[in-house]
Motif scaffolding. Structure first.
Motif, PDB file in Angstrom:
ATOM      1  N   LYS A 159       0.817  -1.222   0.000  1.00 47.63           N
ATOM      2  CA  LYS A 159       0.000   0.000   0.000  1.00 47.63           C
ATOM      3  C   LYS A 159       0.848   1.267   0.000  1.00 47.63           C
ATOM      4  N   ASP A 160       1.836   1.335   0.899  1.00 46.17           N
ATOM      5  CA  ASP A 160       2.564   2.577   1.119  1.00 46.17           C
ATOM      6  C   ASP A 160       3.906   2.674   0.398  1.00 46.17           C
ATOM      7  N   PHE A 161       4.478   1.541  -0.006  1.00 51.16           N
ATOM      8  CA  PHE A 161       5.789   1.530  -0.656  1.00 51.16           C
ATOM      9  C   PHE A 161       5.794   0.584  -1.866  1.00 51.16           C
ATOM     10  N   PRO A 162       4.835   0.711  -2.769  1.00 48.56           N
ATOM     11  CA  PRO A 162       4.712  -0.268  -3.862  1.00 48.56           C
ATOM     12  C   PRO A 162       5.949  -0.353  -4.759  1.00 48.56           C
ATOM     13  N   LYS A 163       6.678   0.737  -4.906  1.00 50.87           N
ATOM     14  CA  LYS A 163       7.873   0.723  -5.752  1.00 50.87           C
ATOM     15  C   LYS A 163       9.001  -0.098  -5.133  1.00 50.87           C
ATOM     16  N   LEU A 164       8.933  -0.342  -3.820  1.00 46.96           N
ATOM     17  CA  LEU A 164       9.979  -1.095  -3.136  1.00 46.96           C
ATOM     18  C   LEU A 164       9.613  -2.563  -2.920  1.00 46.96           C
ATOM     19  N   LEU A 165       8.410  -2.944  -3.269  1.00 44.63           N
ATOM     20  CA  LEU A 165       7.937  -4.302  -2.996  1.00 44.63           C
ATOM     21  C   LEU A 165       8.855  -5.373  -3.592  1.00 44.63           C
ATOM     22  N   GLU A 166       9.325  -5.179  -4.810  1.00 41.27           N
ATOM     23  CA  GLU A 166      10.195  -6.175  -5.450  1.00 41.27           C
ATOM     24  C   GLU A 166      11.558  -6.277  -4.766  1.00 41.27           C
ATOM     25  N   ARG A 167      11.946  -5.260  -4.035  1.00 42.25           N
ATOM     26  CA  ARG A 167      13.231  -5.273  -3.328  1.00 42.25           C
ATOM     27  C   ARG A 167      13.117  -5.990  -1.978  1.00 42.25           C
ATOM     28  N   CYS A 168      11.883  -6.252  -1.545  1.00 41.37           N
ATOM     29  CA  CYS A 168      11.647  -6.774  -0.199  1.00 41.37           C
ATOM     30  C   CYS A 168      11.499  -8.291  -0.185  1.00 41.37           C
ATOM     31  N   GLU A 169      12.143  -8.880   0.786  1.00 37.40           N
ATOM     32  CA  GLU A 169      12.014 -10.307   1.040  1.00 37.40           C
ATOM     33  C   GLU A 169      11.481 -10.440   2.463  1.00 37.40           C
ATOM     34  N   LEU A 170      10.328 -11.066   2.604  1.00 43.20           N
ATOM     35  CA  LEU A 170       9.737 -11.285   3.918  1.00 43.20           C
ATOM     36  C   LEU A 170       9.828 -12.759   4.255  1.00 43.20           C
ATOM     37  N   ARG A 171      10.360 -13.043   5.419  1.00 43.98           N
ATOM     38  CA  ARG A 171      10.442 -14.434   5.872  1.00 43.98           C
ATOM     39  C   ARG A 171       9.742 -14.551   7.218  1.00 43.98           C
ATOM     40  N   ASN A 172       8.887 -15.547   7.285  1.00 43.80           N
ATOM     41  CA  ASN A 172       8.060 -15.762   8.464  1.00 43.80           C
ATOM     42  C   ASN A 172       8.561 -16.988   9.216  1.00 43.80           C
ATOM     43  N   ASP A 173       9.400 -16.728  10.248  1.00 44.66           N
ATOM     44  CA  ASP A 173       9.955 -17.816  11.052  1.00 44.66           C
ATOM     45  C   ASP A 173      10.760 -17.196  12.183  1.00 44.66           C
ATOM     46  N   ASP A 174      11.441 -18.035  12.931  1.00 43.59           N
ATOM     47  CA  ASP A 174      12.293 -17.602  14.016  1.00 43.59           C
ATOM     48  C   ASP A 174      13.510 -16.867  13.442  1.00 43.59           C
ATOM     49  N   ALA A 175      13.806 -15.699  13.980  1.00 47.85           N
ATOM     50  CA  ALA A 175      14.903 -14.878  13.464  1.00 47.85           C
ATOM     51  C   ALA A 175      16.249 -15.591  13.532  1.00 47.85           C
ATOM     52  N   ASN A 176      16.495 -16.360  14.583  1.00 50.08           N
ATOM     53  CA  ASN A 176      17.765 -17.074  14.711  1.00 50.08           C
ATOM     54  C   ASN A 176      17.968 -18.063  13.569  1.00 50.08           C
ATOM     55  N   VAL A 177      16.922 -18.745  13.199  1.00 45.87           N
ATOM     56  CA  VAL A 177      16.989 -19.726  12.111  1.00 45.87           C
ATOM     57  C   VAL A 177      17.186 -19.009  10.772  1.00 45.87           C
ATOM     58  N   ILE A 178      16.388 -17.990  10.532  1.00 43.01           N
ATOM     59  CA  ILE A 178      16.434 -17.278   9.251  1.00 43.01           C
ATOM     60  C   ILE A 178      17.764 -16.564   9.052  1.00 43.01           C
ATOM     61  N   LEU A 179      18.271 -15.908  10.076  1.00 39.46           N
ATOM     62  CA  LEU A 179      19.543 -15.186   9.919  1.00 39.46           C
ATOM     63  C   LEU A 179      20.701 -16.123   9.596  1.00 39.46           C
ATOM     64  N   ARG A 180      20.735 -17.274  10.252  1.00 40.50           N
ATOM     65  CA  ARG A 180      21.792 -18.262   9.930  1.00 40.50           C
ATOM     66  C   ARG A 180      21.666 -18.719   8.483  1.00 40.50           C
ATOM     67  N   GLN A 181      20.447 -19.021   8.075  1.00 42.23           N
ATOM     68  CA  GLN A 181      20.200 -19.476   6.705  1.00 42.23           C
ATOM     69  C   GLN A 181      20.564 -18.381   5.707  1.00 42.23           C
ATOM     70  N   TRP A 182      20.144 -17.150   5.961  1.00 42.87           N
ATOM     71  CA  TRP A 182      20.402 -16.030   5.060  1.00 42.87           C
ATOM     72  C   TRP A 182      21.904 -15.789   4.921  1.00 42.87           C
ATOM     73  N   CYS A 183      22.623 -15.844   6.035  1.00 40.50           N
ATOM     74  CA  CYS A 183      24.081 -15.638   5.988  1.00 40.50           C
ATOM     75  C   CYS A 183      24.777 -16.723   5.170  1.00 40.50           C
ATOM     76  N   LYS A 184      24.318 -17.964   5.273  1.00 38.25           N
ATOM     77  CA  LYS A 184      24.898 -19.057   4.485  1.00 38.25           C
ATOM     78  C   LYS A 184      24.634 -18.877   2.990  1.00 38.25           C
ATOM     79  N   GLU A 185      23.538 -18.223   2.640  1.00 38.19           N
ATOM     80  CA  GLU A 185      23.175 -18.008   1.235  1.00 38.19           C
ATOM     81  C   GLU A 185      24.034 -16.932   0.565  1.00 38.19           C
ATOM     82  N   ARG A 186      24.680 -16.090   1.326  1.00 35.00           N
ATOM     83  CA  ARG A 186      25.474 -14.987   0.787  1.00 35.00           C
ATOM     84  C   ARG A 186      26.861 -15.470   0.392  1.00 35.00           C
ATOM     85  N   ASP A 187      27.358 -14.928  -0.689  1.00 35.76           N
ATOM     86  CA  ASP A 187      28.748 -15.151  -1.076  1.00 35.76           C
ATOM     87  C   ASP A 187      29.532 -13.942  -0.580  1.00 35.76           C
TER      88      ASP A 187
END
Length: 152
Positions: free
Chosen positions: A114-142
């Motif tokens: 609604k408020d930031f439609p131009k940024l929607l494609e830049r956004c990744e939303l993950r619904n889970d425990d932050a500790n799990v997601i952050l570890r996973q996200w860090c492993k995905e980065r080169d």
């Protein structure tokens, strides 16, 4: 929208400082040639809905921020860290929002649409425990990889 009531007067101070810090931080990547080649990420491990409702006791004790929240619309809901990051004049290249509550994550996604439609494609939303997601996200980065985007 479900009211998200939390924090105290320190929350207003913290979020005001966050707003100032993020604006200054983004200047590094927009005003300097070498850093401008890097992809900027905003990572919010406890993103919530993007907004928050002040508690009764806090709304009376705003100190130096009182004039900012005088009007009825802004005193009822205030920007949370996610809305602050999305509202910068120099936006980030990518956003990662993590929220454990599916309801709050859905509200944040609706807020972005609604408020930031131009940024929607830049956004990744993950619904889970932050500790799990952050570890996973860090492993995905080169992390050895150089700049991933080129700006003209």
């Amino acid at each position: 929208m479900v009211d998200r009531v939390f924090g105290g007067s320190w929350t207003d101070i913290k979020l005001d400082l966050l707003r100032k810090y993020l604006a200054a931080y983004q200047q590094i990547f927009t005003k300097n040639l070498k850093p401008s080649y890097f992809t900027t990420w905003y990572v919010d491990a406890f993103a919530g809905t993007g907004s928050r409702t002040p508690t009764e006791s806090r709304s009376q004790d705003l100190g130096m921020f009182a004039e900012v929240y005088e009007d009825a619309d802004t005193s009822q809901y205030r920007d949370g860290s996610a809305r602050i990051a999305l509202g910068l004049s120099n936006p980030f290249d990518k956003y990662l929002f993590i929220e454990q509550s599916a309801i709050r994550a859905g509200e944040l996604k609706d807020c972005i649409r609604k408020d930031f439609p131009k940024l929607l494609e830049r956004c990744e939303l993950r619904n889970d425990d932050a500790n799990v997601i952050l570890r996973q996200w860090c492993k995905e980065r080169d992390w050895r990889k150089g700049p991933s985007i080129t700006r003209v």
